[in-house]
Design an enzyme around this catalytic site. Sequence first.
Site, short mmCIF file in Angstrom:
data_model
loop_
_atom_site.label_atom_id
_atom_site.label_comp_id
_atom_site.label_asym_id
_atom_site.label_seq_id
_atom_site.Cartn_x
_atom_site.Cartn_y
_atom_site.Cartn_z
N SER A 95 0.96 -1.10 0.25
CA SER A 95 0.22 0.05 -0.06
C SER A 95 1.07 1.38 0.04
O SER A 95 1.65 1.74 -0.88
CB SER A 95 -1.20 -0.03 1.01
N ASP A 230 -2.57 6.33 -3.29
CA ASP A 230 -1.31 5.88 -3.23
C ASP A 230 -1.54 4.49 -4.21
O ASP A 230 -1.38 3.74 -4.82
CB ASP A 230 -1.41 5.09 -1.39
N ASP A 232 -1.06 1.37 -4.36
CA ASP A 232 -2.59 0.15 -5.14
C ASP A 232 -3.58 0.79 -5.16
O ASP A 232 -4.02 -0.35 -5.86
CB ASP A 232 -2.07 -1.07 -3.44
N ASP A 234 -6.13 2.71 -3.73
CA ASP A 234 -7.15 2.01 -3.05
C ASP A 234 -7.45 3.31 -2.86
O ASP A 234 -8.78 3.30 -1.66
CB ASP A 234 -7.56 1.24 -2.33
#
Length: 461
Positions: A95, A230, A232, A234
């Site tokens: 993340s 960010d 990833d 999400d």
Amino acid sequence: MAPKFGTSGLRGLVVELTPDLVADYIRAFLAACPVGSGLFVARDLRDSSPAIADVVIETARAEGISVTDCGPVPTPALALAAMGAGAAAVMVTGSHIPADRNGLKFYVPQGEITKADEAAILAALGRTPRKGDAASLTGNKTAGAEWVARYLTGFGAAALTGLRVGVWSHSAVSRDMLSQAMRALGAEAVEVGRSDVFIAIDTEAVPQDTRKAIRHWVIGHGLDALVSTDGDGDRPLLADETGTVVPGDILGQITARQVGADTVVTPVTSNGGAELSGHFNRVVRTKVGSPFVIAGMEQAQGRVAGYEANGGFVLGFDARCPGPLPRLMTRDSLLPLVAVLVAGRAQGGISRLIAQEPLRVTLSDRIENIDTQRSQDMIAALQERADLREAFLHGLGLIAAGVDLRDGLRMNATGGEVVHLRPSGNAPELRIYVESASHESAGHLMNSARASLCAMLGLSG
């Protein structure tokens, strides 16, 4: 730190995420949780992610589970594809945390795993590998396009016509899909800041040098807004036409209103604007982390939406925007970006839209590379002793009015100010959140709180 479950998924140093450890967690997940029609796998753009994804894929196949490899796509795109196929999923990503760390996010066919699922996975560790032929492996090259198409259907091809939107690509796995989405919705997309080296972007704590770069891009390119996510994909990041970053909880409360939610569920770290706005029948507060938000949403039911201070948004009902937008019970970045861009376009600028929200300014920061136990010990002392809390707030020019212990330590002051402290669930960091009635007072409060905490911890700042 040793790999462990944090607020959302398993996280740890890359050197500790060994093939044996990753395989152990995958076998435990497959044994403890429903997998439906198989397992979908995707990854972010960290250097370490392809090799970890290979371990995930081969372990699942060896356990007799058919695997669909989606390659590098955002977490919400993976979740959307997997849920559509009635399958479980694993996203290889750290993340927003630094590149020397990585992790796994687990999904059952209905969406994100719960804290109860995490406990079941931990209890199932140490299983003996299955012996037998490997199950099938197929590829999926459409998950990202389907994620984009979801919002084209919901908002229409003219939703952003006339807007010039910057896309800060950096190393986000969502970067190309963000540009595609902006163009599909009618905007002119201008890419900036693409990087071949992974950059950890925390949308909840954007540092000043990054904010300065964003303002430079927005003004230099004559942009109406700038979007990013960010690593990833999400958690969203949105800046207005002045280059000012819009806080994630502001994105959330506007998006919830745009989709027609009656109830919102959000952690205690989000600002009080949802209650003050009067737009919602009910506001439910939870601990930090999408699993807690989703659990609260499932309990609330109805036309419910959830969001976090990082901007991640969860849609818990079938909405119309004006086209159909089915529920998606996972944290998403594209919905809040598109919804706020659409609303800002209608108001003649995002800054005008934001000015209509209740004036509650939240800021977040972090003290990095601090041992989690030290953070926990300091917070525990403040939780247990009212005199220490009062002295701490007095040093910030505040008078104590009450505490909230649902997640770390949230200290309320008589003037409506808030200082909230909690150890990070997935990195050696102490999280600091403040809330006040103006940008100036919130900034001053954050600077003072950080300096005081560093002094208490014996750090230079």
